[in-house]
Design a protein around this motif. Sequence first.
Motif, PDB file in Angstrom:
ATOM      1  N   ASN B  25       0.824  -1.212   0.000  1.00 50.26           N
ATOM      2  CA  ASN B  25       0.000   0.000   0.000  1.00 50.26           C
ATOM      3  C   ASN B  25       0.853   1.254   0.000  1.00 50.26           C
ATOM      4  N   ILE B  26       1.929   1.218   0.801  1.00 51.97           N
ATOM      5  CA  ILE B  26       2.787   2.399   0.907  1.00 51.97           C
ATOM      6  C   ILE B  26       3.508   2.659  -0.412  1.00 51.97           C
ATOM      7  N   ILE B  27       4.035   1.591  -1.001  1.00 49.74           N
ATOM      8  CA  ILE B  27       4.720   1.746  -2.288  1.00 49.74           C
ATOM      9  C   ILE B  27       3.746   2.298  -3.342  1.00 49.74           C
ATOM     10  N   ASN B  28       2.537   1.713  -3.386  1.00 51.10           N
ATOM     11  CA  ASN B  28       1.546   2.169  -4.371  1.00 51.10           C
ATOM     12  C   ASN B  28       1.148   3.623  -4.135  1.00 51.10           C
ATOM     13  N   ALA B  29       0.949   3.995  -2.860  1.00 51.10           N
ATOM     14  CA  ALA B  29       0.584   5.376  -2.544  1.00 51.10           C
ATOM     15  C   ALA B  29       1.697   6.314  -3.001  1.00 51.10           C
ATOM     16  N   PHE B  30       2.932   5.898  -2.764  1.00 51.15           N
ATOM     17  CA  PHE B  30       4.084   6.718  -3.155  1.00 51.15           C
ATOM     18  C   PHE B  30       4.124   6.888  -4.673  1.00 51.15           C
ATOM     19  N   LEU B  31       3.972   5.783  -5.391  1.00 49.98           N
ATOM     20  CA  LEU B  31       4.069   5.846  -6.857  1.00 49.98           C
ATOM     21  C   LEU B  31       2.914   6.650  -7.460  1.00 49.98           C
ATOM     22  N   VAL B  32       1.681   6.361  -7.006  1.00 51.38           N
ATOM     23  CA  VAL B  32       0.524   7.052  -7.585  1.00 51.38           C
ATOM     24  C   VAL B  32       0.555   8.535  -7.205  1.00 51.38           C
ATOM     25  N   GLY B  33       0.758   8.825  -5.908  1.00 52.09           N
ATOM     26  CA  GLY B  33       0.809  10.219  -5.455  1.00 52.09           C
ATOM     27  C   GLY B  33       1.948  10.971  -6.135  1.00 52.09           C
ATOM     28  N   GLY B  34       3.117  10.326  -6.218  1.00 49.35           N
ATOM     29  CA  GLY B  34       4.271  10.951  -6.861  1.00 49.35           C
ATOM     30  C   GLY B  34       3.990  11.249  -8.323  1.00 49.35           C
ATOM     31  N   THR B  35       3.358  10.298  -9.004  1.00 45.92           N
ATOM     32  CA  THR B  35       3.076  10.480 -10.435  1.00 45.92           C
ATOM     33  C   THR B  35       2.128  11.660 -10.657  1.00 45.92           C
TER      34      THR B  35
ATOM     35  N   MET C   1      15.526  17.449 -12.768  1.00 48.16           N
ATOM     36  CA  MET C   1      15.709  17.337 -11.318  1.00 48.16           C
ATOM     37  C   MET C   1      14.437  17.759 -10.577  1.00 48.16           C
ATOM     38  N   GLU C   2      13.827  18.888 -11.012  1.00 51.02           N
ATOM     39  CA  GLU C   2      12.622  19.354 -10.314  1.00 51.02           C
ATOM     40  C   GLU C   2      11.489  18.329 -10.434  1.00 51.02           C
ATOM     41  N   TYR C   3      11.521  17.571 -11.532  1.00 50.79           N
ATOM     42  CA  TYR C   3      10.505  16.526 -11.674  1.00 50.79           C
ATOM     43  C   TYR C   3      10.694  15.446 -10.611  1.00 50.79           C
ATOM     44  N   LEU C   4      11.967  15.063 -10.419  1.00 53.38           N
ATOM     45  CA  LEU C   4      12.266  14.024  -9.429  1.00 53.38           C
ATOM     46  C   LEU C   4      11.863  14.499  -8.027  1.00 53.38           C
ATOM     47  N   ILE C   5      12.202  15.770  -7.732  1.00 52.49           N
ATOM     48  CA  ILE C   5      11.875  16.304  -6.403  1.00 52.49           C
ATOM     49  C   ILE C   5      10.351  16.326  -6.207  1.00 52.49           C
ATOM     50  N   ALA C   6       9.630  16.790  -7.226  1.00 52.86           N
ATOM     51  CA  ALA C   6       8.165  16.843  -7.120  1.00 52.86           C
ATOM     52  C   ALA C   6       7.605  15.448  -6.886  1.00 52.86           C
ATOM     53  N   PHE C   7       8.150  14.477  -7.641  1.00 53.32           N
ATOM     54  CA  PHE C   7       7.681  13.098  -7.519  1.00 53.32           C
ATOM     55  C   PHE C   7       7.913  12.566  -6.106  1.00 53.32           C
ATOM     56  N   VAL C   8       9.131  12.750  -5.608  1.00 53.75           N
ATOM     57  CA  VAL C   8       9.490  12.159  -4.312  1.00 53.75           C
ATOM     58  C   VAL C   8       8.747  12.856  -3.168  1.00 53.75           C
ATOM     59  N   VAL C   9       8.735  14.191  -3.170  1.00 51.95           N
ATOM     60  CA  VAL C   9       8.074  14.906  -2.070  1.00 51.95           C
ATOM     61  C   VAL C   9       6.569  14.619  -2.084  1.00 51.95           C
ATOM     62  N   GLY C  10       5.952  14.710  -3.263  1.00 49.80           N
ATOM     63  CA  GLY C  10       4.516  14.421  -3.373  1.00 49.80           C
ATOM     64  C   GLY C  10       4.214  13.000  -2.940  1.00 49.80           C
ATOM     65  N   GLY C  11       5.058  12.070  -3.391  1.00 47.23           N
ATOM     66  CA  GLY C  11       4.872  10.668  -3.021  1.00 47.23           C
ATOM     67  C   GLY C  11       4.962  10.468  -1.520  1.00 47.23           C
ATOM     68  N   LEU C  12       5.946  11.116  -0.897  1.00 44.24           N
ATOM     69  CA  LEU C  12       6.136  10.942   0.546  1.00 44.24           C
ATOM     70  C   LEU C  12       4.954  11.492   1.348  1.00 44.24           C
ATOM     71  N   ILE C  13       4.404  12.634   0.899  1.00 42.34           N
ATOM     72  CA  ILE C  13       3.231  13.190   1.596  1.00 42.34           C
ATOM     73  C   ILE C  13       2.087  12.173   1.548  1.00 42.34           C
ATOM     74  N   CYS C  14       1.921  11.543   0.373  1.00 48.82           N
ATOM     75  CA  CYS C  14       0.854  10.553   0.235  1.00 48.82           C
ATOM     76  C   CYS C  14       1.127   9.324   1.101  1.00 48.82           C
ATOM     77  N   VAL C  15       2.405   8.972   1.258  1.00 45.60           N
ATOM     78  CA  VAL C  15       2.758   7.825   2.097  1.00 45.60           C
ATOM     79  C   VAL C  15       2.315   8.072   3.540  1.00 45.60           C
ATOM     80  N   ILE C  16       2.513   9.321   4.028  1.00 46.86           N
ATOM     81  CA  ILE C  16       2.065   9.639   5.396  1.00 46.86           C
ATOM     82  C   ILE C  16       0.557   9.389   5.503  1.00 46.86           C
ATOM     83  N   GLY C  17      -0.180   9.838   4.479  1.00 50.27           N
ATOM     84  CA  GLY C  17      -1.626   9.626   4.473  1.00 50.27           C
ATOM     85  C   GLY C  17      -1.978   8.150   4.459  1.00 50.27           C
ATOM     86  N   GLN C  18      -1.241   7.374   3.657  1.00 48.35           N
ATOM     87  CA  GLN C  18      -1.522   5.934   3.557  1.00 48.35           C
ATOM     88  C   GLN C  18      -1.276   5.239   4.890  1.00 48.35           C
TER      89      GLN C  18
END
Lengths: 339, 149, 118
Positions: B25-35, C1-18
């Motif tokens: 779930n965490i990996i998927n959330a990271f990938l989807v949210g990041g994308t 680079m800004e794409y990678l940063i956006a991807f990682v930071v956005g992804g991490l925020i969503c991980v906290i939610g998950q």
Amino acid sequence: MIKKRIGSQTIKFPNPPSIIGTSSIVGPKEGDGPLKDYFDIILEDDTWAQESFEKAEAKIQEEAIKLAISNANISMNDLQYLVSGDLLNQIISSSYTARQITLPYFGLYGACSTMTESLSIGSMIVEGGFADKVVCATSSHFSSAERQFRFPLEYGSQRSFASQWTVTGAGATILSATGEGPYITYITPGKIKDFGITDTNNMGGAMAPAAIDTISQHFKDTGYNPDDYDLIITGDLGLVGKRIVLDLMRKEGYDLSQNYTDCGIKIFDGVEQDTHAGGSGCACSAVVFNGYIYKEMLKGNLNRVLLISTGALHSPISTLQGESIPGIAHAVTIDNLKD
Amino acid sequence: MDKMNNKEYQKYAEQKIPKPTYFKNIINAFLVGGTICLIGQIIRNILFRFELGEESVASATAIILVFIGSFLTGIGVYDTIGKIGGAGAAIPITGFANSIVAPAMEYKREGLIFGVAAKMFTIAGPVLVYGIGSSVVVGILYLMFTAGR
Amino acid sequence: MEYLIAFVVGGLICVIGQILLDTTKLTPGHILVIFLVIGVALGAIGIYEPLAKFAEAGATVPILGFGHTLSKGAIEGAKSKGLLGAFLGGLEASAGAVAAAILFGYIMAILSYPKTKK
């Protein structure tokens, strides 16, 4: 005065009503499941060309009743009562169905326990001599239940592993004072059990205590053991509830491991169909009983079955107010012999 | 069964629930949210080429993402994205759009006023209430703390 | 680079939610509201602005960024128009997304019907 009751909760019918016809109609997903060969009609379109899911559900129930009548080779005029219910607010599916069916109508709300509740009341009406033939029916629809109890269909949420999938479909049973069987020989109406579960994703856990209470009471009242049945099957406890029933029934001194399962587990292939803990809804035990169990009994593969439909009697409002989920379970013995 | 009290049973029933697949779930959330954020970044960079100011770009990016979220909900794709991505699909602004469009579609048969328009905010309404409400509080607090200076 | 940063930071925020979704009884609706209010708070105390500068879409696309926009708008409104601005600012700054959601939501509702989940 009371002649037909045994023990504290069970009724034993001296002249058991006979099941003379059944029907089962299911949606496309149920028609893809392991029991697909047992259902009378499998819909390709779960709206059945109706403009709302509620109308579709009412149509499914209506057609199921008509089909049961024709399967029993009788006509509407031979019936005296319609006993039915469903999951929706004010049981609209059943009442709109009853509008089309010209029979005196008893509307029940027992949530997913409606199948055995209607069979119990129908049997009492017939055996009590108040009618010759009655029809017992219930329905549920994934999409009408989902919007009432959970989220909009297109909302992107994840379902918990304890959550269950509401069965789309309807089942109807015709009970008659005379007939060749299978017969309804015993009924054990259940009491509400509420152990304070508030998580609506864990219906199995909320309803399991009611099932355990009713099943053990049935054994105490009748003196039978689990071995006396070919199949003991609960309505929609799913994987979580089944585990609890097996575990706690053992602690009560009954070993169900040989012949117990749950309609919610039978109806879907949990892994292939991604239904998590299994099926649920009024139609779950209704179509499994009227499809699978009834047909296997006619073939003689099953001879005595204890069916325990289980219901969670909460509402979206009680859930929001933090109230726990009252569980109920009614047991019905269906037997190829009159006992 | 009767030997158990409510608390004991609740704890017992809780143990019988299968645990979520946390890691997946965490990996998927990271990938989807990041994308989704990456797509937002691409839109942002394209908009900057039109020599709009930072604020206009931010607003326009949000509007375009809301459109994408609404569109994918309408064609019945966003619920699948949400099922896979979980919070990764819910937390981006596209998820906010999904939470508005999904109930609006669902209640179409109950009419355009008390169906679509009223139910539109069943999930997003609280978001706006708390968001707008707290922003006004922040503005007032700002005035209070800076008034003396 | 800004794409990678956006991807990682956005992804991490969503991980906290998950993590919150999977370990608590909170629904996605709760998470949306909580994240939004946190965004408003982080924006108010000035923490979110540097993150938004650093991660750009990675910080502004999640609902936290929506909260940040609201509080930034309210503060700027208060600065320029006083009390009236405190009321106007937040909604003004976020008006685009809200208006878009209402319009597109309505249009999509008219054009399409929900389908039973598979």
